[in-house]
Design a protein around this motif. Structure first.
Motif, PDB file in Angstrom:
ATOM      1  N   LEU A  53       9.814  45.121  13.145  1.00 43.62           N
ATOM      2  CA  LEU A  53      10.037  43.995  14.039  1.00 43.62           C
ATOM      3  C   LEU A  53      10.092  44.462  15.498  1.00 43.62           C
ATOM      4  O   LEU A  53       9.490  43.843  16.386  1.00 43.62           O
ATOM      5  CB  LEU A  53      11.333  43.281  13.661  1.00 43.62           C
ATOM      6  CG  LEU A  53      11.642  41.975  14.366  1.00 43.62           C
ATOM      7  CD1 LEU A  53      10.513  40.967  14.217  1.00 43.62           C
ATOM      8  CD2 LEU A  53      12.948  41.404  13.842  1.00 43.62           C
ATOM      9  N   ARG A  54      10.765  45.578  15.758  1.00 42.82           N
ATOM     10  CA  ARG A  54      10.811  46.124  17.126  1.00 42.82           C
ATOM     11  C   ARG A  54       9.408  46.518  17.601  1.00 42.82           C
ATOM     12  O   ARG A  54       9.052  46.317  18.763  1.00 42.82           O
ATOM     13  CB  ARG A  54      11.743  47.335  17.187  1.00 42.82           C
ATOM     14  CG  ARG A  54      13.208  46.989  17.085  1.00 42.82           C
ATOM     15  CD  ARG A  54      14.083  48.223  17.244  1.00 42.82           C
ATOM     16  NE  ARG A  54      15.463  47.955  16.946  1.00 42.82           N
ATOM     17  CZ  ARG A  54      16.337  47.417  17.799  1.00 42.82           C
ATOM     18  NH1 ARG A  54      15.951  47.107  19.020  1.00 42.82           N
ATOM     19  NH2 ARG A  54      17.584  47.204  17.445  1.00 42.82           N
ATOM     20  N   GLN A  55       8.612  47.060  16.683  1.00 40.32           N
ATOM     21  CA  GLN A  55       7.240  47.440  17.035  1.00 40.32           C
ATOM     22  C   GLN A  55       6.415  46.203  17.374  1.00 40.32           C
ATOM     23  O   GLN A  55       5.647  46.209  18.335  1.00 40.32           O
ATOM     24  CB  GLN A  55       6.606  48.229  15.888  1.00 40.32           C
ATOM     25  CG  GLN A  55       5.263  48.793  16.224  1.00 40.32           C
ATOM     26  CD  GLN A  55       4.733  49.697  15.114  1.00 40.32           C
ATOM     27  OE1 GLN A  55       5.368  49.926  14.105  1.00 40.32           O
ATOM     28  NE2 GLN A  55       3.547  50.214  15.319  1.00 40.32           N
ATOM     29  N   VAL A  56       6.584  45.144  16.590  1.00 35.53           N
ATOM     30  CA  VAL A  56       5.858  43.896  16.861  1.00 35.53           C
ATOM     31  C   VAL A  56       6.250  43.351  18.238  1.00 35.53           C
ATOM     32  O   VAL A  56       5.383  42.950  19.024  1.00 35.53           O
ATOM     33  CB  VAL A  56       6.144  42.851  15.758  1.00 35.53           C
ATOM     34  CG1 VAL A  56       5.669  41.461  16.173  1.00 35.53           C
ATOM     35  CG2 VAL A  56       5.487  43.275  14.456  1.00 35.53           C
ATOM     36  N   ILE A  57       7.535  43.364  18.559  1.00 34.14           N
ATOM     37  CA  ILE A  57       8.003  42.879  19.858  1.00 34.14           C
ATOM     38  C   ILE A  57       7.374  43.701  20.982  1.00 34.14           C
ATOM     39  O   ILE A  57       6.903  43.162  21.986  1.00 34.14           O
ATOM     40  CB  ILE A  57       9.541  42.929  19.946  1.00 34.14           C
ATOM     41  CG1 ILE A  57      10.200  42.040  18.882  1.00 34.14           C
ATOM     42  CG2 ILE A  57      10.030  42.581  21.348  1.00 34.14           C
ATOM     43  CD1 ILE A  57       9.905  40.577  18.996  1.00 34.14           C
ATOM     44  N   ARG A  58       7.355  45.029  20.803  1.00 39.52           N
ATOM     45  CA  ARG A  58       6.774  45.912  21.825  1.00 39.52           C
ATOM     46  C   ARG A  58       5.280  45.621  21.992  1.00 39.52           C
ATOM     47  O   ARG A  58       4.774  45.525  23.115  1.00 39.52           O
ATOM     48  CB  ARG A  58       6.977  47.381  21.435  1.00 39.52           C
ATOM     49  CG  ARG A  58       6.448  48.366  22.465  1.00 39.52           C
ATOM     50  CD  ARG A  58       6.622  49.809  22.026  1.00 39.52           C
ATOM     51  NE  ARG A  58       5.979  50.135  20.773  1.00 39.52           N
ATOM     52  CZ  ARG A  58       4.657  50.358  20.633  1.00 39.52           C
ATOM     53  NH1 ARG A  58       3.855  50.300  21.658  1.00 39.52           N
ATOM     54  NH2 ARG A  58       4.150  50.669  19.449  1.00 39.52           N
ATOM     55  N   LEU A  59       4.558  45.443  20.880  1.00 36.40           N
ATOM     56  CA  LEU A  59       3.118  45.199  20.950  1.00 36.40           C
ATOM     57  C   LEU A  59       2.789  43.844  21.574  1.00 36.40           C
ATOM     58  O   LEU A  59       1.792  43.710  22.279  1.00 36.40           O
ATOM     59  CB  LEU A  59       2.501  45.313  19.556  1.00 36.40           C
ATOM     60  CG  LEU A  59       2.495  46.712  18.942  1.00 36.40           C
ATOM     61  CD1 LEU A  59       2.009  46.665  17.500  1.00 36.40           C
ATOM     62  CD2 LEU A  59       1.668  47.677  19.767  1.00 36.40           C
ATOM     63  N   LYS A  61       4.176  42.500  23.973  1.00 31.53           N
ATOM     64  CA  LYS A  61       4.312  42.591  25.430  1.00 31.53           C
ATOM     65  C   LYS A  61       3.037  43.105  26.091  1.00 31.53           C
ATOM     66  O   LYS A  61       2.836  42.924  27.283  1.00 31.53           O
ATOM     67  CB  LYS A  61       5.468  43.522  25.808  1.00 31.53           C
ATOM     68  CG  LYS A  61       6.820  42.973  25.460  1.00 31.53           C
ATOM     69  CD  LYS A  61       7.893  43.974  25.817  1.00 31.53           C
ATOM     70  CE  LYS A  61       9.260  43.503  25.361  1.00 31.53           C
ATOM     71  NZ  LYS A  61      10.302  44.486  25.667  1.00 31.53           N
ATOM     72  N   LEU A  62       2.177  43.757  25.320  1.00 32.72           N
ATOM     73  CA  LEU A  62       0.952  44.342  25.863  1.00 32.72           C
ATOM     74  C   LEU A  62      -0.119  43.284  26.052  1.00 32.72           C
ATOM     75  O   LEU A  62      -0.190  42.314  25.291  1.00 32.72           O
ATOM     76  CB  LEU A  62       0.411  45.417  24.910  1.00 32.72           C
ATOM     77  CG  LEU A  62       1.307  46.613  24.628  1.00 32.72           C
ATOM     78  CD1 LEU A  62       0.654  47.505  23.574  1.00 32.72           C
ATOM     79  CD2 LEU A  62       1.584  47.398  25.890  1.00 32.72           C
ATOM     80  N   ASP A  63      -0.971  43.492  27.052  1.00 27.49           N
ATOM     81  CA  ASP A  63      -2.116  42.585  27.153  1.00 27.49           C
ATOM     82  C   ASP A  63      -3.148  43.016  26.106  1.00 27.49           C
ATOM     83  O   ASP A  63      -3.054  44.088  25.512  1.00 27.49           O
ATOM     84  CB  ASP A  63      -2.692  42.543  28.569  1.00 27.49           C
ATOM     85  CG  ASP A  63      -3.303  43.855  29.029  1.00 27.49           C
ATOM     86  OD1 ASP A  63      -3.833  44.614  28.204  1.00 27.49           O
ATOM     87  OD2 ASP A  63      -3.268  44.114  30.250  1.00 27.49           O
TER      88      ASP A  63
END
Length: 92
Positions: A53-59, A61-63
């Motif tokens: 879930l943290r990885q999904v949140i981080r990804l 944020k990327l364009d």
């Protein structure tokens, strides 16, 4: 009248106001961090994998271009290390 500090062009009153604002913002930041922690705990209680879930949140944020570049580089690195990157074969 506000007292001038020797080393600058601002008053002690301005300095006190700035410090007070920063302290309030730090308190708000801590409260938000606590809220986020609670949401992750709730997600975990519902069976979600927190690391993913943290990885999904981080990804998210990327364009799109940065995300595509990271995915491509990950695939290149995994292939260079002999790691299977064909997820469709695992489903068969």
């Amino acid at each position: 009248m506000a007292k001038k500090l020797n080393s600058g062009n601002f008053s002690t009153e301005q300095l006190n106001q700035l410090v007070a604002r920063i302290e309030r913002l730090e308190e708000e930041k801590k409260a938000l961090a606590d809220d986020i922690k609670e949401v992750y705990a709730e997600a975990k209680a519902h069976g979600f994998d927190i690391k993913i879930l943290r990885q999904v949140i981080r990804l998210r944020k990327l364009d799109k271009a940065d995300l595509a570049e990271q995915e491509t580089l990950l695939q290149v690195y995994m292939e260079a290390l002999g790691m299977d990157t064909d997820h469709s074969a695992a489903a068969e």
